[in-house]
Design a protein around this motif. Structure first.
Motif, mmCIF file in Angstrom:
data_model
loop_
_atom_site.group_PDB
_atom_site.id
_atom_site.type_symbol
_atom_site.label_atom_id
_atom_site.label_comp_id
_atom_site.label_asym_id
_atom_site.label_seq_id
_atom_site.Cartn_x
_atom_site.Cartn_y
_atom_site.Cartn_z
ATOM 1 N N ASP A 64 41.407 7.745 -15.175
ATOM 2 C CA ASP A 64 42.800 7.418 -15.470
ATOM 3 C C ASP A 64 42.970 6.224 -16.405
ATOM 4 O OD1 ASP A 64 43.608 9.549 -13.940
ATOM 5 O OD2 ASP A 64 44.302 8.332 -12.240
ATOM 6 N N ALA A 68 44.990 6.378 -19.911
ATOM 7 C CA ALA A 68 46.103 5.476 -20.241
ATOM 8 C C ALA A 68 45.849 4.781 -21.573
ATOM 9 C CB ALA A 68 46.307 4.452 -19.128
ATOM 10 N N PRO A 97 51.858 3.612 -20.148
ATOM 11 C CA PRO A 97 51.599 4.989 -19.683
ATOM 12 C C PRO A 97 51.527 4.999 -18.163
ATOM 13 C CG PRO A 97 50.045 4.362 -21.398
ATOM 14 C CD PRO A 97 50.786 3.119 -20.992
ATOM 15 N N ARG A 98 52.188 5.958 -17.547
ATOM 16 C CA ARG A 98 52.233 6.058 -16.090
ATOM 17 C C ARG A 98 51.861 7.472 -15.662
ATOM 18 N NH1 ARG A 98 56.106 3.846 -18.301
ATOM 19 N NH2 ARG A 98 57.581 5.570 -18.219
ATOM 20 N N LYS A 99 50.959 7.550 -14.723
ATOM 21 C CA LYS A 99 50.572 8.839 -14.183
ATOM 22 C C LYS A 99 51.613 9.267 -13.156
ATOM 23 C CE LYS A 99 46.699 11.282 -12.149
ATOM 24 N NZ LYS A 99 45.308 11.162 -11.703
ATOM 25 N N TRP A 105 51.771 12.706 -17.271
ATOM 26 C CA TRP A 105 51.973 11.287 -17.549
ATOM 27 C C TRP A 105 53.296 11.072 -18.266
ATOM 28 C CZ3 TRP A 105 48.135 7.280 -17.063
ATOM 29 C CH2 TRP A 105 46.935 7.721 -16.506
#
Length: 115
Positions: A64, A68, A97-99, A105
């Motif tokens: 991850d 990102a 950036p956010r999961k 995302w």
């Protein structure tokens, strides 16, 4: 319209702005923008600054933190090749950036012109 990207991590930072494509990049997968929402827009109308939130599907086996980083590197496009200021060229800076879920995302991209 859905936009597809080669999801890449920028491995060197020798070049700036328009010439960042000359740096070494490593592909870690594919990304596809499946939705876009305008978050904010500059109220004075001069700079035309704005923030757009992209919802992105990611196809990658990378961890991850690397995804990102690749999203920031892939969606950031800054600078121009002009030798003068106030040219009006756009700069786009990806941030946060956010999961949301596995393979999904969000990326906020700030955009502004060089005035």
């Amino acid at each position: 319209m859905m936009t597809h990207y080669d999801l890449q991590v920028r491995e060197t930072h020798k070049y700036v702005g328009t010439y960042q494509h000359l740096d070494r990049w490593r592909e870690i997968g594919r990304a596809r923008v499946i939705g876009t929402e305008q978050i904010s827009k500059d109220a004075d109308g001069i700079e035309e600054a704005q923030v757009v939130r992209h919802t992105v599907t990611v196809h990658s086996e990378a961890p991850d933190d690397e995804i990102a980083r690749a999203l920031r590197d892939t969606f950031t496009r800054q600078g121009c090749a002009h030798e003068y200021d106030c040219c009006g060229c756009w700069s786009h800076t990806a941030r946060r950036p956010r999961k949301l879920s596995p393979g999904c995302w969000e990326v906020d991209v700030s955009s502004s012109r060089n005035y």
